[in-house]
Enzyme design. Structure first.
Site, PDB file in Angstrom:
ATOM      1  N   ASP A  16       3.492   5.940  -6.238  1.00  0.00           N
ATOM      2  CA  ASP A  16       3.150   5.868  -5.109  1.00  0.00           C
ATOM      3  C   ASP A  16       3.212   7.368  -4.458  1.00  0.00           C
ATOM      4  OD1 ASP A  16       3.520   3.246  -5.217  1.00  0.00           O
ATOM      5  OD2 ASP A  16       5.292   3.153  -4.169  1.00  0.00           O
TER       6      ASP A  16
ATOM      7  N   LEU B 193       0.916  -1.298   0.054  1.00  0.00           N
ATOM      8  CA  LEU B 193      -0.121   0.000  -0.003  1.00  0.00           C
ATOM      9  C   LEU B 193       0.806   1.253   0.117  1.00  0.00           C
ATOM     10  CD1 LEU B 193      -2.252  -1.148   2.746  1.00  0.00           C
ATOM     11  CD2 LEU B 193      -2.886  -1.071   0.295  1.00  0.00           C
ATOM     12  N   SER B 194       2.152   0.981  -0.275  1.00  0.00           N
ATOM     13  CA  SER B 194       3.094   2.220  -0.251  1.00  0.00           C
ATOM     14  C   SER B 194       3.496   2.683   0.945  1.00  0.00           C
ATOM     15  CB  SER B 194       2.766   3.340  -1.507  1.00  0.00           C
ATOM     16  OG  SER B 194       1.802   4.094  -0.669  1.00  0.00           O
TER      17      SER B 194
END
Ligand code: GLA
Length: 421
Positions: free
Chosen positions: A191, A144-145
């Site tokens: 991201d 999810l970065s």
């Protein structure tokens, strides 16, 4: 900005109190850098080749409470990791592979990386910070970065403490310096672009070649002003490994560059060997010159760019069914062409697309570990979540029990951009 549930008042109060105690100051002078996690429904693995990606943040992420310190000293503690990180902002930072790697607190490298990036950009920092950083429980190292969210949080905090006014575009570049130069990961700018540019309820579209972006709102929201007809499901595999320690990511980037190099040579072009420099017609004319593995990487790039174009249209017209089908097709291409999944993530993907109400699913992030992301009809979100939990437990009993009960499948809403509050 819409109705945002994260960070909650109690999360903010808690972090402010912690920092106030650490620094011996009043609670109301504590600032908080809020940096959400991101999802990328379409446009996977093409940012590092200059492709066009789509992204959105979620209502979970990193919060960093901080106050400017009296001098250049940085002092950090973490809600996830032990120990303290200390360094001075007037010390010149070198990329991590050149600097001493025997430092005691490894989790401090993103803060030092942020200082490195700001120094590389010609900023002369004088003011340190005293800060406490924590991420939404159970969601770190999950594709999810979280690493970009951490990097952005440190950038924002150091800039705020030093009264630097830096645009989101400049911060996208600074975060790129943290990851590409300081840490040595050859990733693209998906991201941090998502984290810095997203706006609640919109899909962010970023052209990673021109670095131009646009925000696309789904009409359902524009017309009906309701909280949305979709939810975002995150289904966790139980596998965690930082991308910087997995050679797979950089290897795929090299393969894409090799494919680009062959296609460009065949087209008689002398430009940087990245796939965005190859025109679709040139790809069609010369793809037979690629060895099977490289042909698959290139096929992923060109087909994914096409899915992004179609997906933006579907999103803009509120066609979640079509949007979802494209996400699942993107997921399949990551498995078959980009070949980056691993068995547990592929199983999760297959389970998710069987769940009632799921519009579409794919691996989140690089696909080597972490979670799968799905868009689901809000009315079926709970049912789909319990179905996925049950089915994953059957195929991966050990891994499934490694994920804590409350975070094996998480239902989320969209989020907003990173900011200091
Ligand atoms: C990771 C990288 C991004 C991007 C995605 C895959 O999150 O950091 O740059 O390549 O993987 O789309």
């Amino acid at each position: 900005m819409g109705v945002l549930s994260w960070p909650s008042d109690s999360e903010l109060d808690k972090i402010k109190t912690t920092v106030a105690e650490m620094a011996g100051v009043a609670v109301d002078v504590v600032r908080v850098a809020v940096s959400p996690y991101r999802i990328c429904p379409l446009g996977a693995h093409i940012d590092h080749q200059g492709g066009t990606v789509s992204a959105m943040t979620i209502d979970k992420g990193i919060i960093l409470g901080f106050v400017p310190s009296a001098d250049s000293q940085v002092l950090l503690r973490s809600g996830q990791f032990n120990g303290e990180v200390r360094f001075r902002v007037d010390q010149i930072q070198l990329p991590k592979h050149i600097a001493d790697s025997k430092e005691e607190c490894k989790w401090g490298s993103y803060a030092k990386g942020a200082l490195y990036a700001l120094q590389r950009g010609g900023n002369n920092l004088k003011q340190g910070i005293t800060g406490f950083i924590c991420g939404t429980k159970g969601l770190d190292s999950s594709g999810l970065s979280s690493s970009a969210a951490v990097g952005v949080a440190y950038l924002l905090a150091l800039e705020s403490a030093n009264n630097l006014s830096i645009s989101p575009t400049e911060n996208i570049e600074y975060d790129r310096l943290i990851e590409n130069e300081y840490l040595g990961l050859k990733n693209g700018i998906l991201d941090q672009s998502a984290i810095l540019l997203s706006s609640y309820g919109c899909l962010t579209c970023m052209d990673c070649k021109t670095k131009k972006h646009k925000l696309i709102q789904a009409p359902a929201k524009r017309e009906m002003e309701k909280k949305g007809e979709y939810k975002i499901l995150l289904a966790f595999s139980g596998l965690k490994q930082a991308l910087t320690t997995n050679p797979g990511y950089n290897m795929r980037v090299s393969e894409c560059r090799e494919a680009a190099s062959i296609l460009l040579k065949a087209s008689g072009k002398e430009v940087e060997p990245i796939l965005c420099n190859v025109q679709q017609e040139e790809y069609e004319a010369h793809k037979s010159k690629l060895q099977p593995d490289l042909a698959k990487r290139a096929e992923h790039y060109f087909s994914e760019n096409m899915r992004v174009t179609k997906g933006l249209e579907a999103w803009g017209s509120g066609n979640f069914e079509e949007f979802g089908k494209l996400i699942s097709a993107s997921g399949l291409s990551s498995i078959q062409n980009y070949e980056c999944g691993c068995e547990p993530l592929i199983q999760l993907y297959e389970i998710l697309i069987r769940a009632r109400g799921v519009y579409g699913a794919r691996f989140s992030g690089a696909g080597f570990r972490g979670c799968c992301v799905a868009f689901v009809n809000a009315d079926y979100a709970e049912e789909a979540a319990s179905f996925v939990k049950k089915e994953y437990l059957k195929v991966q009993p050990d891994l499934a029990t490694r994920v804590s009960e409350g975070t094996s499948v998480v239902i989320c809403d969209a989020g907003d951009c990173a900011r200091v509050i």
